[in-house]
Design a protein around this motif. Structure first.
Motif, PDB file in Angstrom:
ATOM      1  N   LYS A  60       0.603  -1.059  -0.029  1.00 50.23           N
ATOM      2  CA  LYS A  60       0.050   0.054  -0.046  1.00 50.23           C
ATOM      3  C   LYS A  60       0.915   1.283   0.077  1.00 50.23           C
ATOM      4  N   ARG A  62       3.593   1.681  -1.270  1.00 57.56           N
ATOM      5  CA  ARG A  62       4.404   1.668  -2.635  1.00 57.56           C
ATOM      6  C   ARG A  62       3.220   1.876  -3.732  1.00 57.56           C
ATOM      7  N   HIS A  63       1.892   1.855  -3.244  1.00 58.90           N
ATOM      8  CA  HIS A  63       0.920   2.084  -4.187  1.00 58.90           C
ATOM      9  C   HIS A  63       0.874   0.793  -5.539  1.00 58.90           C
ATOM     10  N   ASP A  64       1.388  -0.279  -4.940  1.00 57.34           N
ATOM     11  CA  ASP A  64       1.523  -1.601  -5.780  1.00 57.34           C
ATOM     12  C   ASP A  64       0.249  -2.244  -5.593  1.00 57.34           C
ATOM     13  N   TRP A  65      -0.617  -2.078  -6.221  1.00 60.49           N
ATOM     14  CA  TRP A  65      -1.965  -2.392  -5.546  1.00 60.49           C
ATOM     15  C   TRP A  65      -2.542  -3.995  -5.835  1.00 60.49           C
ATOM     16  N   ALA A  94      -7.062  -1.317  -1.295  1.00 59.43           N
ATOM     17  CA  ALA A  94      -6.456  -2.092  -2.424  1.00 59.43           C
ATOM     18  C   ALA A  94      -7.613  -2.470  -3.573  1.00 59.43           C
ATOM     19  N   ALA A  97      -8.604   0.901  -5.105  1.00 58.46           N
ATOM     20  CA  ALA A  97      -7.603   1.425  -6.101  1.00 58.46           C
ATOM     21  C   ALA A  97      -7.879   0.769  -7.380  1.00 58.46           C
ATOM     22  N   ASP A 180      -6.301   7.023   3.046  1.00 60.74           N
ATOM     23  CA  ASP A 180      -6.053   5.911   4.225  1.00 60.74           C
ATOM     24  C   ASP A 180      -7.227   5.847   5.248  1.00 60.74           C
ATOM     25  N   ILE A 204      -3.878   9.065  -0.219  1.00 63.70           N
ATOM     26  CA  ILE A 204      -2.643   8.087  -0.586  1.00 63.70           C
ATOM     27  C   ILE A 204      -2.111   8.442  -2.005  1.00 63.70           C
ATOM     28  N   GLU A 205      -3.151   8.708  -3.181  1.00 56.70           N
ATOM     29  CA  GLU A 205      -3.270   9.093  -4.329  1.00 56.70           C
ATOM     30  C   GLU A 205      -4.494   9.569  -5.161  1.00 56.70           C
ATOM     31  N   TRP A 207      -7.394   9.406  -7.346  1.00 54.62           N
ATOM     32  CA  TRP A 207      -8.271   8.273  -7.917  1.00 54.62           C
ATOM     33  C   TRP A 207      -8.960   8.774  -9.092  1.00 54.62           C
TER      34      TRP A 207
END
Length: 333
Positions: A60, A62-65, A94, A97, A180, A204-205, A207
């Motif tokens: 999470k 790393r935003h590697d969903w 996740a 995302a 988050d 987080i990022e 969307w």
């Protein structure tokens, strides 16, 4: 209790050392090195849900969903409690995302939240709507030049921004941000009674981006009523205007992450302050006009399409040309 044919027990010393060292590395931003240690910990204790929860947490960050979803599902498969586990919340983030709506619904329900069914969709494949989570605040760019803005919660992991963010945030009015699950701070609003508290979540990022640009303009508004008229005019057109001269305050990071009062209002009102975090401690108010003194020159943020923004401003002036002027319009985000 036996899991995968192995008795559950306290994690080994090697597991704890690897995990502790990994989280120290995460705090230093060394995600690759931390990932190697957490993978080793999962190899040492694959029957522990914590092993996979920690990996899901790293992914999470790393935003590697895809990896966060996979590790999160392994974590929840090993849980020994029915509801309320943070493992499910991370799975929900996740899944959101990735727009994996069946899994997102399952995660929120497993956590213990009520997710309304979608009419005409027996498979519940549409994004969760109608959860009625109300207003909240979100801290944009929490690791950088952080700014807290107001928004409308769409579900447990997404907020639609309803303030007009400052250009330094790189965000726009109307954007949807993934956030988050653990709040960092609160904003309290008094509306003639007991204060209501609104959580502040960390972004987080991004969307969903907004196509609506942000403009800054200098106004000459003789009275507050003149300023308010522009905000109403923009809202009636389906967009937004915000008097940054009175709606933005400077807070140090420590204050921003604490319980801070706002002006009287209802939490979702555009006139409630949003916060721009700065180093040091400038005091609770840095940009707000003090007391009852009204200064006609106002710095105003506008969220409107390029083909409409000048017409809005000209219409605002035309309604009261003796008390209103504008100049120096500039697109900033």
């Amino acid at each position: 209790m036996r899991i995968f044919g192995r008795a559950r027990h306290r994690p080994s010393t090697d597991w704890r050392l690897a995990t502790d060292r990994a989280f120290t590395l995460i705090g230093d931003g060394r995600y690759e090195d931390a990932g190697a240690l957490l993978t080793r910990a999962a190899d040492l204790e694959p029957w522990l849900s914590e092993s996979w929860f920690n990996l899901a947490l790293l992914h999470k960050f790393r935003h590697d969903w895809e990896q966060a979803r996979a590790a999160g599902l392994r974590a929840v498969a090993l849980l020994d409690r029915a509801a309320g586990a943070p493992d499910w919340w991370n799975v929900g983030i996740a899944a959101t995302a990735l727009q994996d709506w069946p899994l997102a619904r399952r995660a929120w329900q497993a956590y213990g939240l009520r997710v309304p069914s979608t009419p005409g969709d027996p498979g519940a494949t549409a994004e969760p709507t109608g959860m009625e989570l109300g207003s909240a605040a979100v801290r944009l760019s929490p690791e950088g030049e952080a700014e807290v803005v107001w928004g409308r919660r769409l579900d447990p992991a997404r907020i639609e921004v309803q303030s007009i963010p400052l250009p330094s945030s790189g965000r726009r009015w109307g954007e949807v941000v993934l956030h988050d699950g653990v709040p960092h701070g609160e904003r309290t609003v008094s509306a003639g009674g007991a204060p209501s508290a609104y959580p502040v979540f960390d972004e987080i990022e991004l969307w969903a981006p907004s196509p609506v640009p942000t403009w800054v303009v200098l106004l000459e508004a003789a009275t507050e009523a003149d300023r308010d008229a522009l905000e109403r005019l923009a809202a009636d057109a389906g967009f937004a205007a915000e008097d940054w001269s009175s709606s933005v305050r400077l807070l140090c990071r420590s204050c921003s992450e604490s319980r801070m009062p706002t002006d009287e209002g209802d939490g979702s009102a555009r006139q409630d302050p949003h916060d721009h975090s700065v180093p040091g401690h400038p005091g609770p108010l840095g940009h707000v006009t003090p007391g009852d003194l009204w200064i006609p020159e106002r710095e105003c943020g506008l969220a409107a399409p390029a083909g409409l923004v000048r017409g809005l401003l000209d219409g605002w002036v035309a309604d009261s040309p003796d008390t209103r002027e504008w100049r120096d319009l500039e697109e900033v985000c």
